[in-house]
Design a protein around this motif. Structure first.
Motif, PDB file in Angstrom:
ATOM      1  N   SER A  31     -28.927  -0.497 -11.081  1.00 35.16           N
ATOM      2  CA  SER A  31     -29.742   0.515 -11.771  1.00 35.16           C
ATOM      3  C   SER A  31     -30.186   2.036 -11.111  1.00 35.16           C
ATOM      4  CB  SER A  31     -31.393   0.091 -11.595  1.00 35.16           C
ATOM      5  OG  SER A  31     -32.349   0.727 -10.030  1.00 35.16           O
ATOM      6  N   TRP A  32     -29.092   2.088 -11.145  1.00 31.04           N
ATOM      7  CA  TRP A  32     -29.149   3.399 -10.600  1.00 31.04           C
ATOM      8  C   TRP A  32     -27.370   3.809 -11.601  1.00 31.04           C
ATOM      9  CZ3 TRP A  32     -32.155   6.962  -8.150  1.00 31.04           C
ATOM     10  CH2 TRP A  32     -33.114   6.594  -6.865  1.00 31.04           C
ATOM     11  N   TRP A  33     -27.757   5.447 -11.545  1.00 32.75           N
ATOM     12  CA  TRP A  33     -26.336   6.116 -11.846  1.00 32.75           C
ATOM     13  C   TRP A  33     -26.597   7.139 -10.099  1.00 32.75           C
ATOM     14  CZ3 TRP A  33     -23.674   4.244 -15.588  1.00 32.75           C
ATOM     15  CH2 TRP A  33     -24.100   3.949 -16.449  1.00 32.75           C
ATOM     16  N   LEU A  34     -25.060   7.087 -10.036  1.00 28.60           N
ATOM     17  CA  LEU A  34     -24.898   8.008  -7.904  1.00 28.60           C
ATOM     18  C   LEU A  34     -23.743   8.363  -8.922  1.00 28.60           C
ATOM     19  CD1 LEU A  34     -25.773   4.848  -5.948  1.00 28.60           C
ATOM     20  CD2 LEU A  34     -27.236   6.960  -6.557  1.00 28.60           C
ATOM     21  N   LEU A  35     -23.760  10.213  -8.397  1.00 32.54           N
ATOM     22  CA  LEU A  35     -22.409  10.714  -8.069  1.00 32.54           C
ATOM     23  C   LEU A  35     -22.594  12.164  -7.009  1.00 32.54           C
ATOM     24  CD1 LEU A  35     -23.084  11.120 -12.396  1.00 32.54           C
ATOM     25  CD2 LEU A  35     -20.981   9.846 -11.145  1.00 32.54           C
ATOM     26  N   ALA A  36     -21.237  12.297  -7.040  1.00 32.00           N
ATOM     27  CA  ALA A  36     -21.209  13.491  -6.305  1.00 32.00           C
ATOM     28  C   ALA A  36     -20.546  14.864  -6.377  1.00 32.00           C
ATOM     29  CB  ALA A  36     -19.570  12.995  -5.141  1.00 32.00           C
ATOM     30  N   GLU A  37     -21.216  15.887  -6.723  1.00 40.01           N
ATOM     31  CA  GLU A  37     -21.352  16.992  -6.553  1.00 40.01           C
ATOM     32  C   GLU A  37     -21.803  17.009  -8.154  1.00 40.01           C
ATOM     33  OE1 GLU A  37     -18.154  19.388  -4.270  1.00 40.01           O
ATOM     34  OE2 GLU A  37     -18.395  18.355  -2.803  1.00 40.01           O
ATOM     35  N   PRO A  38     -22.604  16.387  -8.586  1.00 38.03           N
ATOM     36  CA  PRO A  38     -22.068  16.178 -10.449  1.00 38.03           C
ATOM     37  C   PRO A  38     -23.308  18.368 -10.546  1.00 38.03           C
ATOM     38  CG  PRO A  38     -24.724  15.465  -9.507  1.00 38.03           C
ATOM     39  CD  PRO A  38     -23.599  15.435  -8.785  1.00 38.03           C
ATOM     40  N   GLY A  39     -21.954  18.519 -12.208  1.00 39.78           N
ATOM     41  CA  GLY A  39     -22.703  19.717 -11.497  1.00 39.78           C
ATOM     42  C   GLY A  39     -23.777  19.279 -13.276  1.00 39.78           C
ATOM     43  N   ILE A  40     -25.104  20.189 -13.342  1.00 40.50           N
ATOM     44  CA  ILE A  40     -26.884  19.830 -13.782  1.00 40.50           C
ATOM     45  C   ILE A  40     -27.206  21.239 -14.132  1.00 40.50           C
ATOM     46  CG2 ILE A  40     -28.723  18.570 -13.603  1.00 40.50           C
ATOM     47  CD1 ILE A  40     -27.962  17.643 -10.843  1.00 40.50           C
ATOM     48  N   PHE A  91     -26.483  23.517 -11.373  1.00 40.97           N
ATOM     49  CA  PHE A  91     -26.771  22.909  -9.794  1.00 40.97           C
ATOM     50  C   PHE A  91     -26.290  21.924  -9.585  1.00 40.97           C
ATOM     51  CE2 PHE A  91     -30.383  21.124 -11.617  1.00 40.97           C
ATOM     52  CZ  PHE A  91     -30.750  20.096 -10.780  1.00 40.97           C
ATOM     53  N   SER A  92     -25.376  22.007  -8.312  1.00 43.21           N
ATOM     54  CA  SER A  92     -25.045  20.410  -8.033  1.00 43.21           C
ATOM     55  C   SER A  92     -25.436  19.787  -6.723  1.00 43.21           C
ATOM     56  CB  SER A  92     -24.122  20.547  -8.216  1.00 43.21           C
ATOM     57  OG  SER A  92     -22.819  19.686  -7.786  1.00 43.21           O
ATOM     58  N   PRO A  93     -26.578  19.126  -6.045  1.00 40.91           N
ATOM     59  CA  PRO A  93     -26.109  18.175  -5.099  1.00 40.91           C
ATOM     60  C   PRO A  93     -25.144  17.867  -4.975  1.00 40.91           C
ATOM     61  CG  PRO A  93     -27.506  17.876  -6.585  1.00 40.91           C
ATOM     62  CD  PRO A  93     -26.758  18.411  -7.531  1.00 40.91           C
ATOM     63  N   HIS A  99     -15.994  13.849   3.609  1.00 41.02           N
ATOM     64  CA  HIS A  99     -15.711  12.408   3.778  1.00 41.02           C
ATOM     65  C   HIS A  99     -17.217  11.732   5.142  1.00 41.02           C
ATOM     66  CE1 HIS A  99     -13.916   9.405   6.622  1.00 41.02           C
ATOM     67  NE2 HIS A  99     -14.444   9.663   7.216  1.00 41.02           N
ATOM     68  N   PHE A 100     -17.825  12.173   5.068  1.00 39.52           N
ATOM     69  CA  PHE A 100     -19.153  11.346   4.899  1.00 39.52           C
ATOM     70  C   PHE A 100     -19.754  12.407   3.916  1.00 39.52           C
ATOM     71  CE2 PHE A 100     -23.709  11.420   5.366  1.00 39.52           C
ATOM     72  CZ  PHE A 100     -23.607  10.539   6.694  1.00 39.52           C
ATOM     73  N   GLU A 101     -19.589  12.474   3.042  1.00 36.58           N
ATOM     74  CA  GLU A 101     -19.741  12.370   1.199  1.00 36.58           C
ATOM     75  C   GLU A 101     -19.550  11.161   0.624  1.00 36.58           C
ATOM     76  OE1 GLU A 101     -21.087  15.984  -1.158  1.00 36.58           O
ATOM     77  OE2 GLU A 101     -18.865  15.419  -2.619  1.00 36.58           O
ATOM     78  N   TYR A 102     -18.976  11.467   0.834  1.00 34.45           N
ATOM     79  CA  TYR A 102     -17.302   9.282   0.265  1.00 34.45           C
ATOM     80  C   TYR A 102     -18.378   8.639   1.135  1.00 34.45           C
ATOM     81  CZ  TYR A 102     -13.483   6.425  -0.194  1.00 34.45           C
ATOM     82  OH  TYR A 102     -13.684   5.080  -0.524  1.00 34.45           O
ATOM     83  N   ASP A 129     -33.422  11.896  -9.974  1.00 34.61           N
ATOM     84  CA  ASP A 129     -34.910  11.155  -8.765  1.00 34.61           C
ATOM     85  C   ASP A 129     -34.470  11.042  -7.393  1.00 34.61           C
ATOM     86  OD1 ASP A 129     -36.448   9.948 -11.535  1.00 34.61           O
ATOM     87  OD2 ASP A 129     -34.096   8.923 -11.581  1.00 34.61           O
ATOM     88  N   TRP A 130     -32.315  11.859  -6.771  1.00 33.08           N
ATOM     89  CA  TRP A 130     -32.630  11.759  -5.658  1.00 33.08           C
ATOM     90  C   TRP A 130     -32.157  12.868  -5.780  1.00 33.08           C
ATOM     91  CZ3 TRP A 130     -27.589  10.113  -3.629  1.00 33.08           C
ATOM     92  CH2 TRP A 130     -28.019   9.784  -3.013  1.00 33.08           C
ATOM     93  N   ALA A 131     -31.983  13.852  -4.914  1.00 35.58           N
ATOM     94  CA  ALA A 131     -30.471  14.600  -4.069  1.00 35.58           C
ATOM     95  C   ALA A 131     -29.784  14.223  -2.971  1.00 35.58           C
ATOM     96  CB  ALA A 131     -31.593  15.900  -4.759  1.00 35.58           C
ATOM     97  N   CYS A 132     -29.146  14.323  -1.987  1.00 35.05           N
ATOM     98  CA  CYS A 132     -28.390  14.449  -1.139  1.00 35.05           C
ATOM     99  C   CYS A 132     -28.042  15.275  -0.641  1.00 35.05           C
ATOM    100  CB  CYS A 132     -28.083  13.354  -0.513  1.00 35.05           C
ATOM    101  SG  CYS A 132     -27.391  13.207   1.196  1.00 35.05           S
TER     102      CYS A 132
END
Length: 195
Positions: free
Chosen positions: A67-76, A84-86, A45-48, A109-112
């Motif tokens: 100017s950003w691409w933002l994703l939840a739990e992307p496989g990288i 790995f998946s932040p 819920h918080f992630e969303y 560039d950013w991980a949470c």
């Protein structure tokens, strides 16, 4: 369960992740497969809500800098890791102009990371140094139990804490999204009581 920080006995591969049972998530960092149960409801819920808060201004460019691409739990697949998946990740479009057709291969560039009792040690002792090694510039740790957001920036290969914000902080500006207020108080409101 304590984290196994001993030298690895074999190098894990993406095939190891594909064989995990339902309800178990895995990541491979420095050749070791780490597994955890799927996150609890408050985590998702918080992630969303955090992604929603950042998305309009920083990805969709509605009343914000875009100017950003933002994703939840992307496989990288980057930094020498097969997977790995932040919890959340972002890439500046000036560096990565097009979203990839397949899996992400550029370091974010950013991980949470949203800490939980079962992932806290893993996120802080394994992923944090791994993120520094591969050059993620900004790292946020959200602690749902303590109701805090810790913002760090990578400088000379080390994490510098830029601020710790809590439940009473209504609006904040935190790197790398300091161009717009983040409604931190709004993010905490619908969570169940900590504990």
């Amino acid at each position: 369960m304590p984290i196994d920080t001993n030298p690895i006995k074999y190098l894990a591969t993406f095939a190891d992740i594909e064989t995990l049972p339902e309800g178990v998530v895995g990541e491979i960092i420095n050749g070791t497969l780490y597994t955890n149960a799927r996150p609890r409801a408050a985590h998702g819920h918080f992630e969303y809500r955090l992604l929603r808060e950042l998305d309009d201004a920083f990805q969709l460019d509605r009343e914000g800098p875009g100017s950003w691409w933002l994703l939840a739990e992307p496989g990288i697949r980057a930094g020498g890791s097969p997977e790995f998946s932040p919890d959340l990740a972002g890439w500046r479009r000036e560096r990565v102009p097009l979203m990839p057709q397949g899996q992400w291969t550029d370091v974010p560039d950013w991980a949470c990371e949203i800490l939980s009792p079962t992932t806290r040690a893993y996120d802080t002792r394994i992923k944090r140094p791994f993120y520094a090694r591969i050059g993620i510039k900004h790292l946020w740790f959200v602690d749902l139990d303590a109701r805090t957001l810790t913002v760090s920036e990578l400088r000379d290969g080390r994490w510098l804490e830029m601020g710790v914000y809590g439940e009473s902080d209504d609006l904040i500006r935190a790197p790398p999204f300091e161009e717009r207020d983040l409604r931190l108080g709004w993010l905490w409101k619908s969570l169940p009581p900590p504990g």
